[in-house]
Design an enzyme around this catalytic site. Structure first.
Site, mmCIF file in Angstrom:
data_model
loop_
_atom_site.group_PDB
_atom_site.id
_atom_site.type_symbol
_atom_site.label_atom_id
_atom_site.label_comp_id
_atom_site.label_asym_id
_atom_site.label_seq_id
_atom_site.Cartn_x
_atom_site.Cartn_y
_atom_site.Cartn_z
ATOM 1 N N HIS B 146 0.792 -1.231 0.000
ATOM 2 C CA HIS B 146 0.000 0.000 0.000
ATOM 3 C C HIS B 146 0.828 1.287 0.000
ATOM 4 C CE1 HIS B 146 -3.426 -2.624 0.675
ATOM 5 N NE2 HIS B 146 -4.241 -1.617 0.551
ATOM 6 N N HIS B 196 -2.982 -2.419 -4.897
ATOM 7 C CA HIS B 196 -4.241 -1.668 -4.768
ATOM 8 C C HIS B 196 -4.153 -0.424 -5.642
ATOM 9 C CE1 HIS B 196 -7.778 0.293 -3.369
ATOM 10 N NE2 HIS B 196 -7.908 -0.415 -2.270
ATOM 11 N N HIS B 270 -11.476 -7.479 -5.736
ATOM 12 C CA HIS B 270 -11.755 -6.452 -4.734
ATOM 13 C C HIS B 270 -12.407 -5.243 -5.421
ATOM 14 C CE1 HIS B 270 -10.522 -3.261 -1.821
ATOM 15 N NE2 HIS B 270 -10.676 -4.227 -0.931
ATOM 16 N N GLU B 322 -13.972 -8.843 -0.242
ATOM 17 C CA GLU B 322 -14.691 -7.581 -0.498
ATOM 18 C C GLU B 322 -14.863 -7.398 -1.997
ATOM 19 O OE1 GLU B 322 -11.711 -5.048 1.465
ATOM 20 O OE2 GLU B 322 -13.045 -4.950 3.195
ATOM 21 N N GLU B 338 -19.548 -2.265 -0.258
ATOM 22 C CA GLU B 338 -18.781 -1.326 0.555
ATOM 23 C C GLU B 338 -19.032 0.120 0.121
ATOM 24 O OE1 GLU B 338 -14.600 -2.336 0.715
ATOM 25 O OE2 GLU B 338 -14.078 -0.346 1.487
ATOM 26 N N CYS B 340 -17.023 2.589 0.101
ATOM 27 C CA CYS B 340 -15.924 3.054 -0.751
ATOM 28 C C CYS B 340 -16.071 2.576 -2.189
ATOM 29 C CB CYS B 340 -14.584 2.546 -0.225
ATOM 30 S SG CYS B 340 -14.037 3.395 1.251
ATOM 31 N N CYS B 418 -11.336 3.143 6.036
ATOM 32 C CA CYS B 418 -11.294 3.786 4.729
ATOM 33 C C CYS B 418 -12.581 4.533 4.398
ATOM 34 C CB CYS B 418 -11.000 2.755 3.637
ATOM 35 S SG CYS B 418 -12.115 1.355 3.622
#
Lengths: 656, 656
Positions: B146, B196, B270, B322, B338, B340, B418
């Site tokens: 990340h 990510h 994801h 997710e 989610e 986000c 997040c």
């Protein structure tokens, strides 16, 4: 009124529907499974279970040397509980031998028993995983180690084999093994109870057969100490430096060890463990007249059957821990509903019947047997489901991460192969569940064509095409008191004695008749297909209906319904028509045709390929065709649904 | 026709519904979140994010000594991507400052930026996890590490803060950081792309603001190399001896790295990663006129919105990873969806609009914004949902193992935090999504009261009570060409110019008007509540209907419906009646009342407490009350359902 014993397995010679299944077990299932156990079946998961016993024997004969090397061949392969597959096979073979004497099968079983006996240590210990891999780990991991579980299954096999053949070899082995366990847990006072209950119910069987009081004492010990110290498994984990799956010892619900069994009220944790435990509890309650223990059993029974059971008699709704979840949480498409758990539910029901005669035990047994248990096996006996969903949609089922466990087709075998041999032993011993007796009464809990003789001297032949025919005819050879269950699903029933109707009111689901030699009793049950509705407390089933006939739950498959069952609704109060019995369809079955609506998707039609639209789908009348749930997945990959949408086709009367 | 840029954030001063939310972000959400970031909020998950930056600065100033000891205080705490929470907070603060100048807020942000700048290494590297814990691990774990993700968020913050305040400090820090990344991946040629995605879209923002060609080159590099070598992350894992979560590098779908982006067609893995990547792809496609890349974006867009999206604009249907699953797999009760991910879907839509003007991008943005994104935040701005199910049943949701992620109430904060700051920055920058422009046209993608001025010189005020009023009035101060989206859900619309109706046909969802200074344009949209139907290909939604009005999806909560929504069915073609706007209900809302049937459970009533029965439930007419989905869970723990059973109250015409 109590039944002290199930009928002995030798008492029942089956015909009809059950007879066909039992012959299938003997002719196809047992030989297939034996070739798998010997690693002789092509394109199948490796089992190695027979070789494990051979290797364990070699290890013992070279004691003192490095046990995993040299003479012991290729070591151990498989699950920690691999031994139990051989045990269940012997048990199933024993039941088949009592039904269909067969020299070759008996020789095979004798040979396997010789191999198993050779794998027993001089102190009575018997488990190939530990004997081959590391004898120092014995009894250090009751949480995951499955030593008591494997012993339990082998004890059951030993009892069944003795009953069927009169041969004592395996029984002697397992009495010696029970004594070894007694020494460890009782004489030497080592703490603990099994992470996976099973030995308790087996010890009670062994006690009943041998009258060996140590077996009863051990069973009581394991049942009574469970949950007394909820931290036992944590402490055990702290003491050992190895694990199998690294199960969490804090999650004591998983192994039903959060509190003492007599105070338990909710069915929790791993569903198979739960019902194996409850079976032993119910057995002990009846053996010892323990009212407090029976009350706990009754609470657990009601919790399962009134809040946590699928219509198909499946239990354990989540793949996570193969477990019970919470009340009314019964999703059909992600159901776990392991075949073994429904088998265990039948065990539990049969032991509850030894405490009290009540028709609901037979009702639930039939639900489990004719739907989940039979559905767990392909019609040809060659493939098996471990997981029994109530809805399968190819493209999602078996594919989406949350549906990986719900397969649209039965695999041949599993790395964890508990279900196939478990189904074999259950089906082969159907007579034990169908009939019971006490001093003066013969009980007919379930219906199955065949001859039955009882220790109390009664004897009769049962003729029936059940579950496809609804006349059950008992031709009495030796009379006495006959108790026949009237199934809860049967809205009507009629009984004739020698052709004359008699009027009898059932008591707790049973009618009681005095019959003499030569009497013919005919029970006629309701043959009409019925809708089923679920409690509106089950979120997954609101607005839905299912179709049943007799003990059979039906399902709708794509192959019978233009490959699209998702756009079908069944019409409230619509016609349900059962076909004649079709000998050549799905090994013999009757279909049900239902008035239905086919919805045509406005989202797809008028708006290209939108997911959502403000146009309702258009509706057209059609006929939907259902087949028994136990036959699903026998005609290729296919949509399947038990619970269908329901259309209220006319306004409810309150609107008029 | 293309829009080259979103409007600048300074262009829009909000009023009305959006204005209330933006003030809430500034007055409540930002101060609350800042106190959490500083670990000054009582009874809340620890964040430590500000302290991490302080500690990283201390580590750098004592370079050469043991970095994790001594001066660096209490080390690092939190997720490997903890830094990004501070970045998102600064970005949200920047948007708020452009809307509502506020010295105190600006001082707080300046102070935080100083702390962040102090945590940057001399070579431009900026990440507290690695700086504090182990600087040797830098860039060794792109799969889980990340670092690029955190840099991306800080770049976005830097851009927003510069745009809002003209202050360059954070922008300089992040240009230097971008140059550090450029050196590592381009100059020194280290392989890989981020596990990510996020930095890609951020670099494109940074490029647009600074014209620094290295930023464009880096963004292109990361987008173009993704999936070129599907085994990259496996090789990376082999080289390192540490991990964060031990993510499986073979599951390349998880990070959209199974094949090059231009060949991707299905939204996988994801969900947040996916839409962040697709946002950057769409941005790059428009920036570079890359038709092949745009085609891939379009395929992915259609795959999401036509097969893998909830009615609420939620995406990612499984908690496992997710993630997206497969087409039509959209269970409401176990939805992940989610917050986000829906925010990212709005990002993606906004960048697609830069490639082509089409009303569906605004339609989907509204679906995501007014339902999942607003629903992610409690009405008082103090609690947040990470997961946004479409059905919640207390006793099952949040409790059953398969429902642990679906909470019936919003928590204050999360260890993985997040979503809360992401919602804050999205809501505060609503104007960027509502309006766009090119040389001669002002685009109104979404509707929001307030003043708007465009770089092309146009300026107007918008007056509307949307989403509760359906007149949208544009009072033109400086004229030009006005393009207004006509929402796909609006069955009718009317436009008046200075009170006179005009007849205009929308082109791909937009009407185009020439307006002069002083003109008043009124758009009137359909204010009627509507039913929604799902494609019958979605197994979870067969037989169900939902209620919407304007962009708002409604839901039924127990508190409005006798605490039992499971036994309610809505009547096909029944009345749907919207209430007047109720200022004091749920911070101002309108309810919808629907003709419904209440089913009374025969299983419970006539048969004790059976789970299943052959008696259909009895039906009684009633009125069911719905509230907007975004307001759910604001009145205590409560049943909630979006998709309701539908009752066909009269036979379909085909029967008559």
């Amino acid at each position: 009124m109590k039944i002290q014993h199930q009928t002995s397995v030798t008492a029942y010679k089956a015909g009809g529907f059950i007879g066909r299944y039992q012959r299938l077990i003997k002719d196809i299932v047992l030989p297939c499974q034996y070739s798998i156990l010997c690693d002789e079946a092509p394109d199948t998961e490796k089992s190695h279970v027979v070789q494990n016993f051979i290797n364990a024997g070699k290890v013992l004969r070279q004691a003192g040397e490095n046990p995993a090397a040299g003479e012991c061949g290729d070591g151990f392969y498989g699950m920690v509980f691999q031994d139990s597959d051989a045990a269940k096979w012997i048990e199933a073979a024993a039941y088949c031998l009592s039904l269909f004497p067969d020299e070759k099968l008996e020789e095979t079983a004798d040979r396997l028993i010789d191999i198993i006996a050779d794998a027993q240590d001089t102190d009575g210990y018997l488990n190939t995983y530990y004997t081959i891999k590391d004898q120092d780990k014995r009894w250090t991991n009751l949480l995951e180690g499955h030593e008591l579980y494997c012993s339990g299954h082998m004890m059951e096999a030993a009892c069944a084999y003795f009953e069927a053949t009169g041969k004592r070899k395996l029984l002697d082995v397992m009495e010696k093994n029970a004594e070894h366990i007694y020494t460890h847990f009782i004489t030497q006072g080592h703490e603990g109870c099994p992470g996976h209950p099973e030995v308790e119910l087996a010890l009670l069987k062994l006690y009943r057969l041998t009258n060996n009081s140590h077996c009863m004492e051990l069973a009581q010990h394991f049942i009574n100490t469970r949950g007394e110290d909820p931290h036992f498994f944590e402490k055990e984990k702290e003491k050992r430096n190895w694990h199998v799956w690294n199960n969490d010892p804090v999650n004591t619900d998983y192994m039903q060890a959060s509190k003492p069994v007599r105070t338990q009220s909710e069915a929790v944790g791993h569903a198979v463990r739960a019902v194996y435990l409850y079976t032993a509890m119910a057995d002990l309650a009846s053996s010892t007249d323990d009212g407090e223990l029976f009350d706990a059993c009754r609470r657990l029974w009601e919790n399962i059957t009134r809040r946590r059971m699928y219509l198909t008699g499946g239990i354990g709704s989540t793949v996570l821990g193969e477990a019970f979840t919470v009340d009314y949480d019964l999703p059909g498409d992600t159901a776990y509903a392991e075949t073994c758990a429904s088998i265990g539910l039948m065990f539990f029901a049969s032991r509850m019947l030894e405490n009290e005669i009540d028709g609901e035990y037979g009702d639930i047994s039939e639900q489990a047997f004719y739907n989940t248990i039979l559905g767990g096996m392909q019609l040809d006996g060659r493939r098996f489901f471990y997981v029994n969903p109530l809805e399968v949609i190819p493209g999602i089922s078996g594919v989406s991460p949350t549906h990986r466990h719900d397969l649209p087709q039965r695999p041949k075998w599993y790395a964890c192969a508990c279900c196939p041999p478990n189904a074999a032993r259950l089906i082969a011993s159907f007579g034990k569940y169908a009939y019971g007796e006490n001093a003066d009464t013969a009980y007919c809990h379930l219906f199955a064509a065949g001859e039955v003789s009882f220790e109390n001297g009664m004897k009769f032949t049962c003729e029936t095409a059940y579950p496809y025919g609804f006349d059950i005819i008992y031709k009495i050879e030796k009379g006495g008191k006959l108790a026949v269950r009237i199934p809860g699903w049967s809205r009507t029933f009629q009984i004739t004695i020698d052709g004359s109707p008699v009027s009898i009111k059932p008591q707790k689901g049973y009618v009681y008749l005095s019959v003499t030699d030569g009497t013919v009793v005919t029970l006629t049950l309701d043959d009409k297909p019925q809708f089923r509705y679920a409690s509106t407390k089950i979120p997954a089933l609101t607005g839905k209906t299912a179709v049943c006939r007799g003990p059979l739950v039906y399902c709708f498959e794509g192959v019978d319904n233009d490959n699209d069952i998702l756009s079908l609704s069944l019409i409230r109060n619509g016609n349900l028509t059962a076909s004649d019995y079709q000998e050549n369809l799905l090994c013999g079955t009757a279909t049900i045709t239902a008035d239905a609506i086919r919805h045509t998707d406005a989202a797809q039609e008028t708006a290209g390929t939108k997911l959502y639209t403000d146009c309702p789908p258009t509706a057209a009348f059609c006929q939907a065709v259902a087949v028994p749930y136990y036959t699903w997945g026998n005609r290729g990959e296919n949509q399947m649904r038990v619970w269908m949408e329901e259309a209220l086709s006319a306004p409810p009367e309150t609107f008029l």
